[in-house]
Design a protein around this motif. Structure first.
Motif, PDB file in Angstrom:
ATOM      1  N   MET A   1       5.754 -42.551  41.198  1.00 13.85           N
ATOM      2  CA  MET A   1       5.060 -42.503  39.909  1.00 13.85           C
ATOM      3  C   MET A   1       3.556 -42.401  40.154  1.00 13.85           C
ATOM      4  N   PRO A   2       2.872 -41.439  39.556  1.00 12.61           N
ATOM      5  CA  PRO A   2       1.426 -41.317  39.743  1.00 12.61           C
ATOM      6  C   PRO A   2       0.711 -42.582  39.293  1.00 12.61           C
ATOM      7  N   SER A   3      -0.345 -42.952  39.994  1.00  9.61           N
ATOM      8  CA  SER A   3      -1.065 -44.179  39.673  1.00  9.61           C
ATOM      9  C   SER A   3      -1.920 -43.996  38.431  1.00  9.61           C
ATOM     10  N   PRO A   4      -2.091 -45.067  37.610  1.00 11.01           N
ATOM     11  CA  PRO A   4      -2.930 -44.958  36.422  1.00 11.01           C
ATOM     12  C   PRO A   4      -4.407 -44.942  36.791  1.00 11.01           C
ATOM     13  N   MET A   5      -5.205 -44.319  35.938  1.00  8.45           N
ATOM     14  CA  MET A   5      -6.643 -44.279  36.129  1.00  8.45           C
ATOM     15  C   MET A   5      -7.319 -45.103  35.032  1.00  8.45           C
ATOM     16  N   THR A   6      -8.616 -45.229  35.126  1.00 11.70           N
ATOM     17  CA  THR A   6      -9.370 -46.041  34.179  1.00 11.70           C
ATOM     18  C   THR A   6      -9.166 -45.554  32.744  1.00 11.70           C
ATOM     19  N   ALA A   7      -8.929 -46.490  31.828  1.00 12.12           N
ATOM     20  CA  ALA A   7      -8.762 -46.140  30.418  1.00 12.12           C
ATOM     21  C   ALA A   7     -10.096 -45.723  29.822  1.00 12.12           C
ATOM     22  N   ILE A   8     -10.029 -44.928  28.756  1.00 10.49           N
ATOM     23  CA  ILE A   8     -11.212 -44.428  28.063  1.00 10.49           C
ATOM     24  C   ILE A   8     -11.114 -44.844  26.599  1.00 10.49           C
ATOM     25  N   SER A   9     -12.254 -45.198  26.011  1.00  9.89           N
ATOM     26  CA  SER A   9     -12.323 -45.462  24.575  1.00  9.89           C
ATOM     27  C   SER A   9     -13.259 -44.448  23.938  1.00  9.89           C
ATOM     28  N   THR A 124     -17.044 -35.141  25.382  1.00  4.40           N
ATOM     29  CA  THR A 124     -16.524 -35.282  26.747  1.00  4.40           C
ATOM     30  C   THR A 124     -15.298 -34.379  26.880  1.00  4.40           C
ATOM     31  N   LEU A 125     -15.307 -33.486  27.860  1.00  2.00           N
ATOM     32  CA  LEU A 125     -14.206 -32.554  28.079  1.00  2.00           C
ATOM     33  C   LEU A 125     -13.439 -32.947  29.326  1.00  2.00           C
ATOM     34  N   LEU A 126     -12.124 -33.071  29.180  1.00  3.25           N
ATOM     35  CA  LEU A 126     -11.256 -33.389  30.316  1.00  3.25           C
ATOM     36  C   LEU A 126     -10.224 -32.276  30.446  1.00  3.25           C
ATOM     37  N   MET A 127     -10.430 -31.372  31.406  1.00  5.31           N
ATOM     38  CA  MET A 127      -9.477 -30.304  31.670  1.00  5.31           C
ATOM     39  C   MET A 127      -8.369 -30.831  32.578  1.00  5.31           C
ATOM     40  N   GLY A 128      -7.191 -30.208  32.494  1.00  5.07           N
ATOM     41  CA  GLY A 128      -6.072 -30.655  33.310  1.00  5.07           C
ATOM     42  C   GLY A 128      -5.577 -32.028  32.891  1.00  5.07           C
ATOM     43  N   HIS A 129      -5.753 -32.350  31.610  1.00  6.27           N
ATOM     44  CA  HIS A 129      -5.302 -33.622  31.055  1.00  6.27           C
ATOM     45  C   HIS A 129      -4.355 -33.333  29.893  1.00  6.27           C
ATOM     46  N   GLU A 130      -3.083 -33.681  30.049  1.00  7.74           N
ATOM     47  CA  GLU A 130      -2.097 -33.418  29.007  1.00  7.74           C
ATOM     48  C   GLU A 130      -1.704 -34.718  28.310  1.00  7.74           C
ATOM     49  N   GLY A 143      -4.251 -43.910  20.117  1.00  7.91           N
ATOM     50  CA  GLY A 143      -4.670 -43.154  21.287  1.00  7.91           C
ATOM     51  C   GLY A 143      -3.503 -42.420  21.905  1.00  7.91           C
ATOM     52  N   ALA A 144      -3.657 -42.083  23.187  1.00  3.16           N
ATOM     53  CA  ALA A 144      -2.625 -41.309  23.871  1.00  3.16           C
ATOM     54  C   ALA A 144      -2.559 -41.675  25.338  1.00  3.16           C
ATOM     55  N   THR A 145      -1.355 -41.599  25.869  1.00  8.41           N
ATOM     56  CA  THR A 145      -1.170 -41.645  27.315  1.00  8.41           C
ATOM     57  C   THR A 145      -1.284 -40.218  27.824  1.00  8.41           C
ATOM     58  N   VAL A 146      -2.124 -40.027  28.825  1.00  9.66           N
ATOM     59  CA  VAL A 146      -2.468 -38.694  29.302  1.00  9.66           C
ATOM     60  C   VAL A 146      -2.083 -38.555  30.763  1.00  9.66           C
ATOM     61  N   GLN A 147      -1.446 -37.425  31.081  1.00  4.97           N
ATOM     62  CA  GLN A 147      -1.149 -37.100  32.471  1.00  4.97           C
ATOM     63  C   GLN A 147      -2.204 -36.161  33.021  1.00  4.97           C
ATOM     64  N   LEU A 148      -2.604 -36.384  34.272  1.00  3.24           N
ATOM     65  CA  LEU A 148      -3.510 -35.479  34.964  1.00  3.24           C
ATOM     66  C   LEU A 148      -2.674 -34.462  35.710  1.00  3.24           C
ATOM     67  N   VAL A 149      -2.927 -33.184  35.433  1.00  9.55           N
ATOM     68  CA  VAL A 149      -2.107 -32.116  35.982  1.00  9.55           C
ATOM     69  C   VAL A 149      -2.963 -31.219  36.864  1.00  9.55           C
ATOM     70  N   SER A 150      -2.493 -30.956  38.090  1.00 12.49           N
ATOM     71  CA  SER A 150      -3.236 -30.115  39.023  1.00 12.49           C
ATOM     72  C   SER A 150      -3.074 -28.643  38.675  1.00 12.49           C
ATOM     73  N   ASP A 151      -3.823 -27.777  39.384  1.00  9.76           N
ATOM     74  CA  ASP A 151      -3.712 -26.332  39.168  1.00  9.76           C
ATOM     75  C   ASP A 151      -2.294 -25.841  39.430  1.00  9.76           C
ATOM     76  N   GLU A 152      -1.579 -26.528  40.298  1.00  9.39           N
ATOM     77  CA  GLU A 152      -0.209 -26.134  40.641  1.00  9.39           C
ATOM     78  C   GLU A 152       0.818 -26.723  39.685  1.00  9.39           C
ATOM     79  N   THR A 158      -2.121 -40.842  35.697  1.00  9.96           N
ATOM     80  CA  THR A 158      -2.034 -41.089  34.263  1.00  9.96           C
ATOM     81  C   THR A 158      -3.219 -41.947  33.833  1.00  9.96           C
ATOM     82  N   ARG A 159      -3.529 -41.868  32.567  1.00  5.92           N
ATOM     83  CA  ARG A 159      -4.569 -42.749  32.019  1.00  5.92           C
ATOM     84  C   ARG A 159      -4.337 -42.896  30.525  1.00  5.92           C
ATOM     85  N   GLU A 160      -4.924 -43.940  29.966  1.00  5.94           N
ATOM     86  CA  GLU A 160      -4.881 -44.132  28.526  1.00  5.94           C
ATOM     87  C   GLU A 160      -6.227 -43.758  27.930  1.00  5.94           C
TER      88      GLU A 160
END
Length: 425
Positions: A1-9, A124-130, A143-152, A158-160
């Protein structure tokens, strides 16, 4: 499971970095609000659209100081409507609030430019964030739970992202929207579009060409059209769009229809139908506001995610920009006053702007799917330059309300009256 990253408000989370989402982010960021814009793709996308901005869409962009000609947009003065051997060049209808031209611009360039403007405005723009699932607390989306997706396409984390309000603008068949309970009215029409690019010596043409009555494999006219949009950069955008009301829609292969259309225009436009510059893309597009609900206590659904595309011609951009402007206005009010009930005005404002027009369009789409109606309608329209011009005015929702109103306006008013007694198709 991908590790979570810092949450954003943030004040507003905008899910989807296309034209609608980016324009909303720009408006709200310019008003001084903290906006986070997430886009699941890490780079430009190749979408099945015509790359055409109508005068109404150009005017909406001007409202946020965006000029598509600065990124290579090519001015077009109108539409050349063709049916069989008959062709009519119809300038964009005159309108006091819109320019007298449209613009053809590559969609990937437009998307990137609009995202850059949002960032310049302070978003704030976050590309590769679904955004994959909503965060709900006590019955409210926070809010939303967001997955970080690579070019591949690999999920790397993940992050909140927590927000006071959420805008769902991630396009047709919105995954995040479905997580909030949105769904399409199944009896309402949708469109299927396919397109690609070719090199063409006629790239600097100033008319978008639209071909009505394309034949299906059985020789019956299709409830839809083909288009050629000159890009001004050596290439043309060629595509086809078909309404789901077409009698044989389930057996109709849109990519094969595109191939046949490309072959039919090859000599006239100087293209090699076997040398497309990109692989054809295909898209299923909900129409006429067919996705509901449009809002919840803390969220709004906009653009293609709300099925906003024009039911007459499948154009999603002008409706996206209009809906985006209205959404930004009610969000600005909610953020400024601290009263989230302002969001309830959004579907009301949408209905005031487009409700009647959309219903007439859905009704028209249902009937035009029948060959017994479509054939004589095409025959009548193609016999008169004025009739072809009327078709364009209705299809682009640029009808006149003054003394210059004519056949288009009379025909539309009659259809509007009839639609009031019809089911809400």
């Amino acid at each position: 499971m991908p590790s979570p990253m810092t949450a954003i408000s943030t004040d507003v989370l905008v899910v989807g970095g296309g034209p609608c989402g980016s324009s909303i982010a720009t408006r709200l960021a310019r008003a001084g609000h903290h906006v986070t814009l997430v886009e699941k793709r890490s780079g430009p996308r190749h979408k099945a659209c015509g790359d055409i901005l109508s005068p109404r869409a150009v005017a909406e962009l001007a409202g946020i100081q965006i000029d598509p000609t600065q990124i290579g947009g090519h001015l077009v003065q109108g539409v050349r409507l063709t049916h069989g051997r008959h062709a009519v060049e119809s300038p964009w209808p005159e309108h006091p609030d819109f320019p007298q031209h449209g613009i053809v611009v590559r969609r990937d360039r437009l998307d990137e430019h609009l995202r850059d403007r949002a960032v310049t405005a302070g978003a704030t723009l976050l590309m590769g964030h679904e955004a994959v699932s909503p965060i709900a607390e006590r019955g409210f989306v926070r809010g939303a739970t967001v997955q970080l997706v690579s070019d591949e396409g690999e999920v790397t984390g993940t992050r909140e992202i927590r927000a006071r309000f959420i805008v769902v603008a991630d396009g047709a068949n919105s995954r995040f929207g479905r997580g909030l309970g949105t769904s399409r009215q199944r009896k309402w029409p949708y469109a299927i579009a396919a397109r690609t690019y070719f090199a063409s010596p006629r790239t600097h043409e100033t008319w978008v060409e639209t071909s009505l009555g394309l034949p299906d494999p059985n020789g019956q006219p299709v409830a839809g059209y083909g288009w050629i949009a000159p890009m001004g950069d050596g290439n043309v955008n060629v595509g086809v769009g078909v309404l789901s009301s077409h009698r044989n829609i389930k057996s109709l292969n849109t990519l094969k229809l595109l191939t046949s259309f490309c072959a039919s225009i090859a000599d006239d436009w100087g293209i090699d139908p076997n040398a497309g510059l990109k692989a054809p893309t295909r898209l299923r597009l909900p129409l006429g506001g067919s996705v509901t609900p449009k809002m919840g206590p803390t969220f709004l659904v906009v653009g293609d995610a709300a099925g906003a595309a024009n039911p007459f011609n499948g154009d999603g951009l002008e409706a996206a920009f209009l809906g985006g402007r209205l959404a930004a206005d009610v969000l600005e009010e909610a953020l400024t006053t601290g009263n989230s009930t302002s969001l309830q005005r959004y579907p009301v404002l949408l209905d005031e702007e487009l409700g009647r027009y959309r219903k007439v369009g859905r009704l028209s789409a249902r009937f035009l799917g029948r060959p017994a109606i479509l054939k004589p309608a095409l025959h009548v329209a193609s016999r008169s330059d004025a009739a072809m011009g009327a078709v364009l005015r209705i299809a682009t929702n640029e009808m006149r309300n003054d003394a210059s109103a004519g056949g288009a306006e009379r025909a539309y008013r009659l259809a509007d009256i009839i639609s009031r007694f019809a089911p809400s198709w």
